[in-house]
Design a protein around this motif. Sequence first.
Motif, PDB file in Angstrom:
ATOM      1  N   ARG A 205      11.099   4.978   7.076  1.00 43.14           N
ATOM      2  CA  ARG A 205      10.488   3.308   5.997  1.00 43.14           C
ATOM      3  C   ARG A 205      10.576   3.736   5.296  1.00 43.14           C
ATOM      4  O   ARG A 205      11.894   2.803   4.391  1.00 43.14           O
ATOM      5  N   LEU A 206      10.565   4.762   4.458  1.00 42.01           N
ATOM      6  CA  LEU A 206      10.550   4.685   2.883  1.00 42.01           C
ATOM      7  C   LEU A 206      11.787   5.043   2.207  1.00 42.01           C
ATOM      8  O   LEU A 206      12.691   4.731   1.596  1.00 42.01           O
ATOM      9  N   GLU A 207      12.819   5.554   2.975  1.00 37.16           N
ATOM     10  CA  GLU A 207      13.706   6.585   3.059  1.00 37.16           C
ATOM     11  C   GLU A 207      14.818   5.094   2.671  1.00 37.16           C
ATOM     12  O   GLU A 207      15.320   4.601   1.893  1.00 37.16           O
ATOM     13  N   ALA A 208      14.326   4.118   4.308  1.00 38.94           N
ATOM     14  CA  ALA A 208      15.105   3.101   3.831  1.00 38.94           C
ATOM     15  C   ALA A 208      15.309   2.427   2.508  1.00 38.94           C
ATOM     16  O   ALA A 208      16.155   1.510   2.153  1.00 38.94           O
ATOM     17  N   VAL A 209      14.194   2.378   1.692  1.00 41.30           N
ATOM     18  CA  VAL A 209      13.481   1.084   1.418  1.00 41.30           C
ATOM     19  C   VAL A 209      13.977   2.132  -0.580  1.00 41.30           C
ATOM     20  O   VAL A 209      14.188   1.145  -1.247  1.00 41.30           O
ATOM     21  N   LEU A 210      12.971   3.379  -0.835  1.00 45.70           N
ATOM     22  CA  LEU A 210      13.223   3.496  -1.736  1.00 45.70           C
ATOM     23  C   LEU A 210      14.291   4.707  -2.149  1.00 45.70           C
ATOM     24  O   LEU A 210      14.677   5.013  -3.662  1.00 45.70           O
ATOM     25  N   GLY A 211      15.150   5.022  -1.114  1.00 44.99           N
ATOM     26  CA  GLY A 211      16.280   6.596  -1.082  1.00 44.99           C
ATOM     27  C   GLY A 211      15.450   7.568  -0.573  1.00 44.99           C
ATOM     28  O   GLY A 211      14.298   7.599  -0.936  1.00 44.99           O
ATOM     29  N   ARG A 212      16.648   8.822  -0.430  1.00 44.97           N
ATOM     30  CA  ARG A 212      15.849  10.030   0.508  1.00 44.97           C
ATOM     31  C   ARG A 212      14.762  11.038  -1.061  1.00 44.97           C
ATOM     32  O   ARG A 212      14.010  10.898   0.010  1.00 44.97           O
ATOM     33  N   TRP A 213      15.304  10.895  -1.909  1.00 42.35           N
ATOM     34  CA  TRP A 213      14.195  11.858  -2.604  1.00 42.35           C
ATOM     35  C   TRP A 213      12.954  11.072  -3.475  1.00 42.35           C
ATOM     36  O   TRP A 213      12.487  11.788  -3.239  1.00 42.35           O
ATOM     37  N   PRO A 214      12.715  10.421  -3.021  1.00 38.30           N
ATOM     38  CA  PRO A 214      11.777   9.437  -3.835  1.00 38.30           C
ATOM     39  C   PRO A 214      10.523   9.539  -2.684  1.00 38.30           C
ATOM     40  O   PRO A 214       9.610   9.656  -2.819  1.00 38.30           O
TER      41      PRO A 214
END
Length: 285
Positions: A205-214
Amino acid sequence: MRSRILFGTGLLVFSTALAALLFSGRTEIRTSADAESPPTALVTALLPIVVAMVLIRLVPARLPVLPPLTGSDRPAVARQGWVLTAIAVLFALVVLVVDLGDWYGLVKVTVLLGGSWLALRIWRAPSAGAAAQRSAMPRWAYWLGPIPAVLAWGYLLYYSPLAGDRDMSDYEQYDTGFLITAMVLTFLTASVAEEIFYRVLLQTRLEAVLGRWPAIMVTSLLFAAMHLSRIGDGPHWVVLATIIVWNGGFGLLVGYLWARYRNAWALIVVHGAVNSLPLIPVLLH
C-alpha cells in the motif's frame, strides 16, 4: 517531494547507524536476542544482503512495476497504508515498554494480523495493484527469479568461507523436541506473520502511494523498530545501530524481493532461513 524526503531520511538513518558501528571499531554485531547465539562479523551480515539485492535487480533485467495510484482510488489506499503504519508503530512501542515474555508471539500476531484484518474491514479500499503486477510478470520470473538471490544470500551468510565457523554448541543444552517446537512457532509468528503484515499488506500500500523505494525504506525501519527490545544488552546506541543495520538491512532485502517478484513464498523462505538455518547443524548433531 514527500516521497523523496522519506527516502532521504531513511537512507540517512541507515548510513548513520552503519558509520557509528564502523567508527567505534565494532566489527561484530549480535543478530539474535538469544544469549546462546554467537556474534556475527559486520561484513558477514551485510555483504550477503548487498549481493542478493544486486541479483534481485538483475534477474531478470526487466519486470513490470507497481504503477502509482491516481484518481479516486488513491485516498482510500493511502488511508489503509497510514492505518497499517500506525499499527506497526503501536506494536513497536508496546514491545519497547512492556516485557511480553512468552506472550510475545501471540501478542504480535494479534496486533499485527488481527489489527490489520479489522482495519482493512473498516477502511475498505480497491486493490493496491500487486495482483495486476504479478499477472503481467512472466510465470518463470515469478517462481525462478528469486532463486539466485536467495541461494547467494544463504550461502554467503551461513556456508561460505566468509561465514567462518559459528559456534552454536550452547544450543545443545536444549532438548531436540524443544528446539523443533521453538523453530515451528518462530516460523509461524515471525516468518509468516511478519512477512504478511510488513511486506504483503503494509509495503504494497505504501508503494502504491509513495513509490517503490520510499515504501521499502519506511517499511524496513518499521520492521527494525519491532526488534528494539530483542537484541542483547550493551549501550543503547549500539543496540539501536545494530537493529537498524541488521534488521533494517534484512528488511531492505526482503522488501526489494517483494517489490520485484511479488512472491510471498520467497519472503517466507528467506525469513524462515534466517531463523532456522543456524540451528540445523545442532539438530543433526
